[in-house]
Design a protein around this motif. Sequence first.
Motif, PDB file in Angstrom:
ATOM      1  N   GLY A 151       8.505 -40.693   2.470  1.00 50.73           N
ATOM      2  CA  GLY A 151       9.783 -39.560   3.205  1.00 50.73           C
ATOM      3  C   GLY A 151       9.192 -38.653   4.176  1.00 50.73           C
ATOM      4  O   GLY A 151       9.806 -37.491   5.374  1.00 50.73           O
ATOM      5  N   LEU A 152       7.937 -38.782   5.111  1.00 44.74           N
ATOM      6  CA  LEU A 152       7.663 -37.701   5.621  1.00 44.74           C
ATOM      7  C   LEU A 152       7.211 -38.469   7.097  1.00 44.74           C
ATOM      8  O   LEU A 152       7.223 -39.307   7.092  1.00 44.74           O
ATOM      9  CB  LEU A 152       6.609 -38.097   5.637  1.00 44.74           C
ATOM     10  CG  LEU A 152       5.197 -36.832   4.255  1.00 44.74           C
ATOM     11  CD1 LEU A 152       4.203 -36.712   4.806  1.00 44.74           C
ATOM     12  CD2 LEU A 152       6.066 -35.657   4.435  1.00 44.74           C
ATOM     13  N   LEU A 153       8.413 -37.629   7.735  1.00 43.04           N
ATOM     14  CA  LEU A 153       8.370 -37.823   9.426  1.00 43.04           C
ATOM     15  C   LEU A 153       7.522 -36.485  10.189  1.00 43.04           C
ATOM     16  O   LEU A 153       7.340 -35.771   9.971  1.00 43.04           O
ATOM     17  CB  LEU A 153       9.578 -38.319   9.577  1.00 43.04           C
ATOM     18  CG  LEU A 153      10.144 -38.589  10.587  1.00 43.04           C
ATOM     19  CD1 LEU A 153       9.857 -40.013  10.834  1.00 43.04           C
ATOM     20  CD2 LEU A 153      11.451 -38.158  10.944  1.00 43.04           C
ATOM     21  N   VAL A 154       6.507 -37.467  11.006  1.00 45.75           N
ATOM     22  CA  VAL A 154       5.385 -36.423  11.720  1.00 45.75           C
ATOM     23  C   VAL A 154       6.158 -36.217  13.347  1.00 45.75           C
ATOM     24  O   VAL A 154       6.539 -37.661  13.673  1.00 45.75           O
ATOM     25  CB  VAL A 154       4.409 -36.109  11.672  1.00 45.75           C
ATOM     26  CG1 VAL A 154       3.150 -35.312  12.660  1.00 45.75           C
ATOM     27  CG2 VAL A 154       3.879 -36.526  10.573  1.00 45.75           C
ATOM     28  N   ILE A 169       5.862 -31.244  10.881  1.00 46.71           N
ATOM     29  CA  ILE A 169       5.614 -32.364   9.878  1.00 46.71           C
ATOM     30  C   ILE A 169       7.304 -32.445   9.325  1.00 46.71           C
ATOM     31  O   ILE A 169       7.610 -30.959   8.539  1.00 46.71           O
ATOM     32  CB  ILE A 169       4.097 -31.918   8.999  1.00 46.71           C
ATOM     33  CG1 ILE A 169       3.181 -32.277   9.807  1.00 46.71           C
ATOM     34  CG2 ILE A 169       4.499 -33.211   7.985  1.00 46.71           C
ATOM     35  CD1 ILE A 169       2.152 -32.159   8.999  1.00 46.71           C
ATOM     36  N   VAL A 170       7.511 -33.486   8.837  1.00 44.14           N
ATOM     37  CA  VAL A 170       9.220 -33.023   8.552  1.00 44.14           C
ATOM     38  C   VAL A 170       9.194 -34.083   7.007  1.00 44.14           C
ATOM     39  O   VAL A 170       8.940 -35.017   6.696  1.00 44.14           O
ATOM     40  CB  VAL A 170      10.420 -33.809   9.222  1.00 44.14           C
ATOM     41  CG1 VAL A 170      11.431 -33.064   8.443  1.00 44.14           C
ATOM     42  CG2 VAL A 170      10.172 -32.440  10.682  1.00 44.14           C
ATOM     43  N   GLY A 171       9.894 -32.874   6.458  1.00 47.27           N
ATOM     44  CA  GLY A 171      10.507 -33.683   4.851  1.00 47.27           C
ATOM     45  C   GLY A 171       8.742 -33.491   3.409  1.00 47.27           C
ATOM     46  O   GLY A 171       9.456 -34.421   2.621  1.00 47.27           O
ATOM     47  N   LEU A 172       8.472 -32.424   3.832  1.00 50.98           N
ATOM     48  CA  LEU A 172       7.305 -32.245   2.635  1.00 50.98           C
ATOM     49  C   LEU A 172       8.429 -31.936   1.544  1.00 50.98           C
ATOM     50  O   LEU A 172       9.344 -31.488   1.525  1.00 50.98           O
ATOM     51  CB  LEU A 172       6.522 -31.262   3.380  1.00 50.98           C
ATOM     52  CG  LEU A 172       5.598 -31.415   4.078  1.00 50.98           C
ATOM     53  CD1 LEU A 172       4.306 -30.550   4.826  1.00 50.98           C
ATOM     54  CD2 LEU A 172       4.198 -32.517   3.256  1.00 50.98           C
ATOM     55  N   THR A 173       7.484 -32.547   0.952  1.00 51.47           N
ATOM     56  CA  THR A 173       8.067 -31.849  -1.100  1.00 51.47           C
ATOM     57  C   THR A 173       6.308 -31.830  -2.086  1.00 51.47           C
ATOM     58  O   THR A 173       5.345 -31.836  -0.812  1.00 51.47           O
ATOM     59  CB  THR A 173       8.296 -33.573  -1.755  1.00 51.47           C
ATOM     60  OG1 THR A 173       7.935 -34.067  -2.383  1.00 51.47           O
ATOM     61  CG2 THR A 173       8.974 -33.574  -0.700  1.00 51.47           C
ATOM     62  N   LEU A 174       6.749 -31.084  -2.895  1.00 48.90           N
ATOM     63  CA  LEU A 174       5.131 -30.459  -3.919  1.00 48.90           C
ATOM     64  C   LEU A 174       4.660 -31.855  -3.888  1.00 48.90           C
ATOM     65  O   LEU A 174       3.256 -31.862  -4.998  1.00 48.90           O
ATOM     66  CB  LEU A 174       5.505 -30.015  -5.106  1.00 48.90           C
ATOM     67  CG  LEU A 174       6.424 -28.867  -4.777  1.00 48.90           C
ATOM     68  CD1 LEU A 174       6.163 -27.609  -5.364  1.00 48.90           C
ATOM     69  CD2 LEU A 174       4.714 -27.826  -3.704  1.00 48.90           C
ATOM     70  N   ALA A 175       5.216 -33.069  -3.998  1.00 43.97           N
ATOM     71  CA  ALA A 175       4.728 -34.791  -4.289  1.00 43.97           C
ATOM     72  C   ALA A 175       4.036 -35.235  -3.744  1.00 43.97           C
ATOM     73  O   ALA A 175       2.744 -36.259  -3.672  1.00 43.97           O
ATOM     74  CB  ALA A 175       5.389 -35.408  -4.917  1.00 43.97           C
ATOM     75  N   GLU A 209       1.718 -42.978  11.698  1.00 38.10           N
ATOM     76  CA  GLU A 209       3.150 -43.405  12.204  1.00 38.10           C
ATOM     77  C   GLU A 209       3.709 -42.847  13.116  1.00 38.10           C
ATOM     78  O   GLU A 209       4.267 -43.763  14.119  1.00 38.10           O
ATOM     79  CB  GLU A 209       4.081 -43.736  10.842  1.00 38.10           C
ATOM     80  CG  GLU A 209       3.535 -45.106   9.233  1.00 38.10           C
ATOM     81  CD  GLU A 209       4.426 -44.451   7.965  1.00 38.10           C
ATOM     82  OE1 GLU A 209       4.424 -45.050   7.411  1.00 38.10           O
ATOM     83  OE2 GLU A 209       4.796 -43.278   7.757  1.00 38.10           O
ATOM     84  N   ALA A 210       3.638 -42.357  12.796  1.00 38.53           N
ATOM     85  CA  ALA A 210       3.957 -40.694  14.521  1.00 38.53           C
ATOM     86  C   ALA A 210       3.733 -41.706  15.987  1.00 38.53           C
ATOM     87  O   ALA A 210       4.219 -41.600  16.625  1.00 38.53           O
ATOM     88  CB  ALA A 210       4.123 -39.681  13.998  1.00 38.53           C
ATOM     89  N   ARG A 247      14.989 -41.914  13.530  1.00 40.63           N
ATOM     90  CA  ARG A 247      15.027 -40.393  13.031  1.00 40.63           C
ATOM     91  C   ARG A 247      13.746 -39.737  13.759  1.00 40.63           C
ATOM     92  O   ARG A 247      13.790 -38.919  14.159  1.00 40.63           O
ATOM     93  CB  ARG A 247      14.958 -41.039  11.788  1.00 40.63           C
ATOM     94  CG  ARG A 247      15.979 -41.072  10.572  1.00 40.63           C
ATOM     95  CD  ARG A 247      15.314 -41.666   9.286  1.00 40.63           C
ATOM     96  NE  ARG A 247      14.595 -40.584   8.545  1.00 40.63           N
ATOM     97  CZ  ARG A 247      13.760 -40.209   8.272  1.00 40.63           C
ATOM     98  NH1 ARG A 247      13.033 -41.413   7.077  1.00 40.63           N
ATOM     99  NH2 ARG A 247      12.897 -39.369   7.199  1.00 40.63           N
ATOM    100  N   TYR A 248      12.514 -40.268  13.895  1.00 41.95           N
ATOM    101  CA  TYR A 248      11.599 -40.308  14.906  1.00 41.95           C
ATOM    102  C   TYR A 248      12.009 -40.003  16.057  1.00 41.95           C
ATOM    103  O   TYR A 248      11.922 -38.768  16.624  1.00 41.95           O
ATOM    104  CB  TYR A 248      10.475 -41.231  15.029  1.00 41.95           C
ATOM    105  CG  TYR A 248       8.869 -40.949  15.781  1.00 41.95           C
ATOM    106  CD1 TYR A 248       8.671 -39.830  16.017  1.00 41.95           C
ATOM    107  CD2 TYR A 248       9.326 -41.267  17.415  1.00 41.95           C
ATOM    108  CE1 TYR A 248       7.555 -39.300  16.218  1.00 41.95           C
ATOM    109  CE2 TYR A 248       8.407 -40.991  18.320  1.00 41.95           C
ATOM    110  CZ  TYR A 248       7.117 -40.131  18.719  1.00 41.95           C
ATOM    111  OH  TYR A 248       6.589 -39.807  18.972  1.00 41.95           O
ATOM    112  N   ALA A 249      12.745 -40.531  16.992  1.00 43.17           N
ATOM    113  CA  ALA A 249      12.686 -40.442  17.787  1.00 43.17           C
ATOM    114  C   ALA A 249      14.744 -38.827  18.036  1.00 43.17           C
ATOM    115  O   ALA A 249      14.403 -38.475  18.930  1.00 43.17           O
ATOM    116  CB  ALA A 249      13.972 -41.442  18.816  1.00 43.17           C
TER     117      ALA A 249
END
Length: 495
Positions: A337-340, A360-366, A378-379, A482-484
């Motif tokens: 779920g992370l996207l940079v 950094i988008v989509g961060l969670t505590l996990a 990946e980015a 989503r990155y674009a």
Amino acid sequence: MAYFLTADGGTESLRARVYDGNGNCLGTKAVPYRTHFTPGRAEQDPVDWWRNFVTASRGAITDAGVEPAQIEAIAYATTCCTVVALDENGGALRPAIMWMDVRAHEEAEEVLATGDDALKLNGAGQGPVSAEWMIPKSLWLKRNEPEIFGRAHRICEYQDFLTFKLTGEWAASLDNAGLRWHYRSREGGWARDMLAALDLSELEGKWPQRMVPPGEVIGTLCPRAADELGLLRSVRVVQGGADALIGMIGLGVHKPGQLAMITGSSHLQFGVTEAPLNAPGVWGSYADIVYPDRWIVEGGQTSTGSIINWLSRLTGGPLDYDMLNARAAELPPGSEGLLVQDHFQGNRTPHTDPLSRGAIVGLTLAHEPHHIFRAIMEAIGFGTRAILDAFAQAGYQSSEMTVGGGASASQLWLQIHADTAGIPVRVPASPDAPSTGSAVLAGVGAGYFASIDEGIGAMVHPGRVIEPIADNVRRYQEIYPRYAALYPALKEVLA
């Protein structure tokens, strides 16, 4: 046996290497130097460059186990465009403005607004012009530090500074000038009309007037340099150029249709064409700057490996890369779920936006460090794909990519690049592309090879191939839109 000394003046260190005529690296020594960062700015002290050149060269020769008298030629690659203001004796009047420094973004817009014919090298005349380049930085210097600009005997590059220290001669590399100074070897040389429109005509007189293509001998060592290096004064100093372009030689990318990617603190992508190609979203094409009678098309990412270094600083590093690579390799594509957005120092292509920033988008505590580590890679892979898409839209497409530099040490990073681009990735036997390319040029200058192509055939050897994994390619095809979408969305937020 012939022996050649090379240097790779990078963003974080200068590395010297000794090669034989078969392309074998016999000895190496790297010496780090500091880069001073403030937001949008990066500077280095040229005194460090020369001190490191001497220390690294002596160390590499010792490590190689050859006699200093056996070194026949020197060639070197450096960062581009790292601009220096020098006095008559080659002394720096201020810290060097690094290639990644984007303080001149307003001046870059003014360069584009001239509408000069030389701008066809920037997206077929549609631009944008990068704040990283020579003319915007020089214009910034004149306006903001007029006393320094007026005193400067030479305004040139890291490459040209080393040339003067080694030979006592002022010479510019056709490679650097054709790439970043709007110099056109086939169409009138200097962009005089552009300079006049910017009230910057005096800059031409501050540039080195001798233009030397890669592989041509500039001269021999001056007495002081020979003494400091412990080498014979008869050693030939051979013209090199921008680290990434000389890296093309070291990767063996010299035929039309081939594609090179040089990795390190940044990524650069280059293709070879047999005819001019100019299009929006693509830089170039540049004539003769590496190989005679061939053109180079270019794309680039400003911050890539430097983002990994940022992560190391952020977490109090140094990072355990073996552990991070192993744990990141266990994650599925998408880093759960992370996207940079990889624009930590702006975007070079295809957007050429110095004011764009990372996210950094989509961060969670996990999420843990290895998630962020993989998401960054990946980015960067997606950023490369965006550039390859721009190439394809311009009519230049390659069925594989040859990679050198820091990323080639990570199997995971190579696999991610193959999967995000959807094409095989080749890594030569020696991934130290700028140094290997410099060794080829030294061999040409010393007379061992009749051409750069012949030198490549003798000194650059094949290595391994990383094939894309079909399931990963499909998954990244789904994630890439989503990155674009991040760039236009974040541009609104940061405006």
